[in-house]
Structure formats: structure tokens, C-alpha cells
Design an enzyme around this catalytic site. Structure first.
Site, mmCIF file in Angstrom:
data_model
loop_
_atom_site.group_PDB
_atom_site.id
_atom_site.type_symbol
_atom_site.label_atom_id
_atom_site.label_comp_id
_atom_site.label_asym_id
_atom_site.label_seq_id
_atom_site.Cartn_x
_atom_site.Cartn_y
_atom_site.Cartn_z
ATOM 1 N N ASP A 125 0.830 -1.210 0.000
ATOM 2 C CA ASP A 125 0.000 0.000 0.000
ATOM 3 C C ASP A 125 0.863 1.259 0.000
ATOM 4 O O ASP A 125 2.014 1.226 0.462
ATOM 5 C CB ASP A 125 -0.854 0.072 1.275
ATOM 6 N N TYR A 126 0.250 2.351 -0.405
ATOM 7 C CA TYR A 126 0.894 3.673 -0.382
ATOM 8 C C TYR A 126 1.514 3.950 0.989
ATOM 9 O O TYR A 126 2.624 4.440 1.107
ATOM 10 C CB TYR A 126 -0.202 4.703 -0.708
#
Ligand code: URA
Length: 257
Positions: A125-126
Site C-alpha cells: 500500500d501507499y
């Protein structure tokens, strides 16, 4: 009688020739992945989008190609002449795990410096940091991410509040994430203070936001998440934002994982 024998011999010869020819043929998505175009899933999408041609004709899913076929993607010839390349990156938070981002955000590609057309294996994920592999070896990328192969991924998570023993056991046995129970996992409590718990979590599924959603299922918020290992391949002391080539023995290991 003679006719039947002749027909059967002819059929056997035909089938044998067909199987020899087929053994030199490769499925188009596998060929594209080996050329570093992307994972097989990405290549399937390109084929379905109609941007891949074989000998001038728009290709279809399931098309087979041989060494003399001319393959193009978006009009550009694709050939398998690159050296396979395996990179470990310590992805920092604030980078998207993709080759290019429509929203113009920083991507993990900004952090690796190689001429090879590598792409990320799986996704972080970011807001997640840690061990990310990049390669142009489509076969390997496919194998590491295929759910059937159940490759372990280990994370360190700092979560809000105190994770109780009951919650830890529930996380290990499986909790409902998007209506589906998660597969058995390993969860170790590393430390606790009044406000947080640090846990080591090992899962082999690769669902979207898996670890965050697992903790959400027991009422806890993940505040920090870092992947520290894929199988026995560890991030070690690699600094945030740094990358390095895998060693020969690491390459051997991940190919046989
Ligand atoms: N689980 C998550 O929630 N996020 C990741 O990036 C990886 C695993």
C-alpha cells in the site's frame, strides 16, 4: 482393416508432429511476461484490450507464439533479449507500487536505477513500507504472487491499543475480511505499552489491505506497517528508499520458494 490401421498410424503421426510443434510454442501472455512487459495478469489485460498483435493480427487470449513470430504491443516490437534482473527495494511510505501512476504520485520506479524493464512483484500500500521485489522475470513474478503457492509474507505492525491474547488467537485462526475468512496466519506480540502493540504477522494470502483489514476486524487500527520478509528473504539493514540486486543465492532461493 488396412484402412483402419493406415488411418490410425496417420493420426498418431499427425498428433506427434502437433505435440513437437506445440512444445516449441509459448502462450502469448507467458512470452510477454518473459520479455518484461508485465506480470501475466497485466499481459492478459493488454491482450484483451486488443493492443497486442502477432504477425500483424490482433492477438487473442490463449494465442500461442513461436520464436519466428513477430509480436508487438501498442505497435512496438517485443523481443526476449533482456537479461533477467532481480532487485530488492526498501519501499518508503508515500510511494505507489506501480510502474506509472495516473495521478502523478511518486512511484517505486522512481527509486530503482536500472536499464532493465523491471516491475514490482505484488503490491505494498501507499502507506506501507518495507521489502518489495522488482524483476523483469515474469515467470518468477507470477509464481511468487500466485495464491496457490502460498508464499509467506512477514510484516511488523504497530497497532492502536492493546491486542489481547483472544484477539491474537482470533487473528491466527482467521477473521472475516470483506465477508471471507482469512487463512490461518501467525501473529506474535513483540511489545506493548499503554497505547500501542507491536506485532509480527505472517500471512500467505495477498488480499487488498490484508493486514490492516485483519486488525480492523478485531477493532484495532494499524498505524504503521512494514514488510520485513518474503519467505526467508529478509529486508535486513537496507535503508528506506535504497535498493540492491539480489545475490545469486537469494535468486536461487526465490526461484525455489
Ligand atoms: N497488508 C496491508 O494491509 N497492506 C500492505 O501493503 C500489505 C499487506
Amino acid at each position: 482393416m488396412y484402412y483402419i490401421i493406415t488411418i490410425n498410424i496417420g493420426r498418431a503421426l499427425f498428433l506427434r508432429t502437433l505435440s513437437v510443434l506445440r512444445s516449441k510454442m509459448t502462450r502469448l501472455n507467458k512470452f510477454l511476461a518473459e520479455c518484461g512487459v508485465g506480470s501475466r495478469r497485466v499481459c492478459d489485460k493488454l491482450i484483451a484490450d486488443g493492443v497486442v498483435t502477432v504477425n500483424g493480427k490482433t492477438a487473442e487470449l490463449g494465442t500461442m507464439v513461436g520464436e519466428n513470430d513477430r509480436v508487438t504491443v501498442n505497435g512496438k516490437r517485443v523481443e526476449n533479449k533482456q537479461k533477467l534482473c532481480y532487485i530488492m527495494l526498501h519501499k518508503p511510505k508515500g510511494y505507489v507500487t506501480t510502474v506509472s501512476d495516473d495521478l502523478g504520485r511518486k512511484t517505486v520506479m522512481d527509486l530503482v536505477h536500472t536499464q532493465a524493464r523491471v516491475y514490482p512483484v505484488g503490491r505494498l500500500d501507499y502507506d506501507t513500507e518495507g521489502l518489495l521485489l522488482l524483476t523483469n522475470d515474469g515467470e518468477l513474478a507470477n509464481r511468487l504472487t500466485h495464491p496457490r503457492n502460498e508464499v509467506n509474507k512477514t510484516y511488523v505492525a504497530r497497532v492502536s491499543g492493546a491486542v489481547t491474547e483472544q484477539e491474537r488467537i482470533a487473528l491466527e485462526k482467521g477473521v472475516l475480511v470483506d465477508g471471507v475468512k482469512t487463512a490461518p496466519a501467525r501473529v506474535r506480540i513483540l511489545s506493548r505499552d499503554a497505547h500501542h502493540t507491536r506485532c509480527e504477522v505472517t500471512v500467505h494470502e495477498g488480499r487488498n489491505h490484508q493486514v490492516r483489514k485483519m486488525f480492523e476486524a478485531v477493532g484495532k487500527e494499524v498505524e504503521f506497517l512494514k514488510r520485513v520478509a518474503i519467505g526467508d528473504l529478509r529486508l535486513g539493514g537496507l535503508s528506506r528508499g535504497e535498493s540492491r540486486f539480489l545475490t545469486e543465492s537469494e535468486i536461487d532461493y526465490i526461484k525455489n520458494i
